[in-house]
Design a protein around this motif. Structure first.
Motif, mmCIF file in Angstrom:
data_model
loop_
_atom_site.group_PDB
_atom_site.id
_atom_site.type_symbol
_atom_site.label_atom_id
_atom_site.label_comp_id
_atom_site.label_asym_id
_atom_site.label_seq_id
_atom_site.Cartn_x
_atom_site.Cartn_y
_atom_site.Cartn_z
ATOM 1 N N GLU A 1 0.856 -1.182 0.000
ATOM 2 C CA GLU A 1 0.000 0.000 0.000
ATOM 3 C C GLU A 1 0.890 1.228 0.000
ATOM 4 O O GLU A 1 1.776 1.364 0.842
ATOM 5 N N ASP B 1 1.257 5.695 -1.189
ATOM 6 C CA ASP B 1 0.656 6.980 -1.544
ATOM 7 C C ASP B 1 1.353 7.519 -2.796
ATOM 8 O O ASP B 1 2.590 7.551 -2.860
ATOM 9 N N ALA C 1 5.812 7.173 -6.465
ATOM 10 C CA ALA C 1 5.793 7.019 -5.014
ATOM 11 C C ALA C 1 7.219 6.739 -4.544
ATOM 12 O O ALA C 1 8.132 6.528 -5.355
ATOM 13 N N GLU D 1 -3.531 9.639 -4.718
ATOM 14 C CA GLU D 1 -4.220 8.380 -4.448
ATOM 15 C C GLU D 1 -3.429 7.499 -3.484
ATOM 16 O O GLU D 1 -2.195 7.532 -3.443
ATOM 17 N N LYS D 2 -4.152 6.690 -2.746
ATOM 18 C CA LYS D 2 -3.575 5.574 -2.007
ATOM 19 C C LYS D 2 -3.991 4.318 -2.744
ATOM 20 O O LYS D 2 -5.180 4.110 -3.010
ATOM 21 N N GLU E 1 -7.933 4.879 -2.229
ATOM 22 C CA GLU E 1 -8.454 6.247 -2.106
ATOM 23 C C GLU E 1 -8.270 6.934 -3.450
ATOM 24 O O GLU E 1 -7.175 7.381 -3.781
#
Length: 463
Positions: free
Chosen positions: A33, A35, A47, A63-64, A86
């Motif tokens: 996971e 960001d 990222a 976004e995540k 997200e």
């Protein structure tokens, strides 16, 4: 949005050399996971993970996501977002059901307006990074419909054995993202709807052919007057197969070409020239092209682009204009309706012949087309004599470096550069600036919505 330049691929280590162990090597099957901070110049999410840059396909800034590692490099890793935890406000549901696998369009998860805004920023960032230049005026992007816009495409044909075993099955479509494998498609939303609807029938037709395993691809070329199919086959078609293709073409009012080797030959209709056509109504012109000629595949944006180029050149009735990388006359003919004389130069002899055909058909006698290698010094060529008031450049992705280095020979007051690669445009801009020009205006063009291609137009003026 902020953009970051992708790191180049690492150099190969010599045998026996030690590897960089500063960062632990991720498991290629690992999921994580993360960001997403910004976009790269390839319009991938960026990222940070374990101290390294991570480029993430199908991810947007803010976004995540849950991502799967796909490759590990010395200075960066690559991944693909497999779940959006997200979503960003600019994310949309892709309109095409094949978007997740098909490599034909890789940005359908991004709203069209956000796409062109990102491309505009990529253009400006590349100009600054590689050209140390910023336009005095940023032109509004040229935009149009984001679906049904494409007038040319090549559909691959391949028989593939299913992973579950059994007989090989026909796969009919475009290459997958990051792979030479094909995605089997039933429609293509960036092609005109009338042709997209024929894709299932085309696949069925290939399956019925006795020589189906020797058909490598189907090329479609769509003019404003007709649509043509080019069937590429590696072995001769049987008479029965040729009959099936002819019946299909006649039923759907298609022009049909067979391509057993380098050249394609028209099979239907038997009468008439081997040409399609598109119009530039603002200039009262119709240009003809062979289905395998290079053309701008987005007719709507092409019309806006030609208008913009003519406007930026500010052509006067006594101007002598040079059109380099002129193709079949997409800019040359419109320029000729405004200027005293135009010289169009192209590296492919067949395209210069097509350009002359178009000039004659449109009643333009103030054009001369020349075939020349524009990657070499051309300043002593006969066509380069006499000077030019304005110059238009429309080079391939490799740019026009040799042209930029020699362009001062002409002493033109304005140069309009149409680009399909902002990195080479920026590199060439630096050369033009060294030779006494300044970057007056520049802006992006949405020639290929839903793809990462960045098309642009720029005006350079002599200081």
């Amino acid at each position: 949005m902020r953009f970051k330049k992708s790191s180049p691929p690492p150099k190969k280590s010599r045998p026996g050399s030690s590897r960089n162990t500063d960062h632990p090597r991720p498991n290629p099957r690992e999921t994580l996971e993360i960001d997403i901070e910004q976009l790269s110049h390839e319009v991938r999410g960026i990222a940070r993970y374990r101290g390294k840059t991570l480029f993430v396909d199908n991810a947007l800034p803010g976004e995540k996501v849950k991502a799967r590692i796909t490759a590990s490099r010395a200075k960066f890793d690559e991944a693909v977002a497999i779940e959006i935890l997200e979503p960003a406000a600019i994310r949309q549901t892709p309109p095409c059901p094949h978007a997740a696998e098909c490599g034909g369009c890789s940005l359908q998860h991004m709203a069209p307006q956000a796409q062109i805004e990102a491309k505009q920023q990529i253009l400006l960032d590349q100009l600054q990074r590689f050209g140390k230049a910023a336009p005095e005026e940023v032109l509004p992007p040229l935009t149009g419909p984001d679906l049904g816009y494409r007038s040319k495409a090549r559909l691959g044909v391949r028989y593939v054995k299913p992973k579950s075993g059994g007989k090989p099955e026909l796969v009919f479509g475009f290459r997958e993202k990051g792979s030479n494998n094909l995605t089997d498609i039933s429609q293509c939303l960036v092609l005109p709807e009338a042709f997209s609807a024929l894709i299932p029938e085309l696949k069925q037709l290939v399956e019925r052919c006795n020589t189906r395993r020797h058909i490598s691809h189907i090329e479609v070329a769509i003019g404003e007057d007709a649509t043509a199919l080019v069937v590429r086959h590696l072995q001769p078609l049987t008479n029965e197969d040729r009959s099936q293709w002819l019946t299909f073409a006649q039923a759907h009012n298609l022009h049909l070409y067979f391509q057993p080797g380098e050249e394609a030959h028209k099979a239907w209709p038997e009468a008439g020239p081997e040409r399609l056509a598109y119009a530039l109504p603002e200039f009262g012109l119709t240009l003809q092209f062979h289905p395998q000629d290079f053309i701008q595949v987005n007719f709507g944006i092409n019309r806006k682009m030609v208008h913009a180029a003519i406007d930026l050149l500010d052509i006067q009735p006594e101007d002598r204009v040079l059109d380099l990388f002129c193709g079949l006359g997409n800019f040359t003919l419109p320029i000729a309706t405004r200027a005293r004389e135009v010289v169009g130069v192209e590296g492919i002899l067949e395209l210069t012949r097509r350009g002359q055909e178009n000039a004659t058909a449109n009643g333009l006698a103030n054009i001369q087309f020349q075939a020349a290698d524009l990657t070499a010094d051309f300043t002593r060529s006969p066509w380069a004599r006499g000077g030019f008031d304005k110059i238009l450049l429309d080079p391939p992705r490799t740019g026009a470096l040799e042209v930029a280095r020699n362009i001062g020979h002409f002493n033109a007051s304005r140069i309009v550069y149409v680009s399909c690669n902002p990195a080479t445009l920026a590199r060439d801009a630096a050369e033009l600036i060294q030779r006494g020009y300044h970057l007056s205006k520049a802006g992006a063009m949405d020639m290929f919505p839903h793809t990462t291609h960045v098309e642009s137009i720029a005006l350079f003026e002599r200081q």
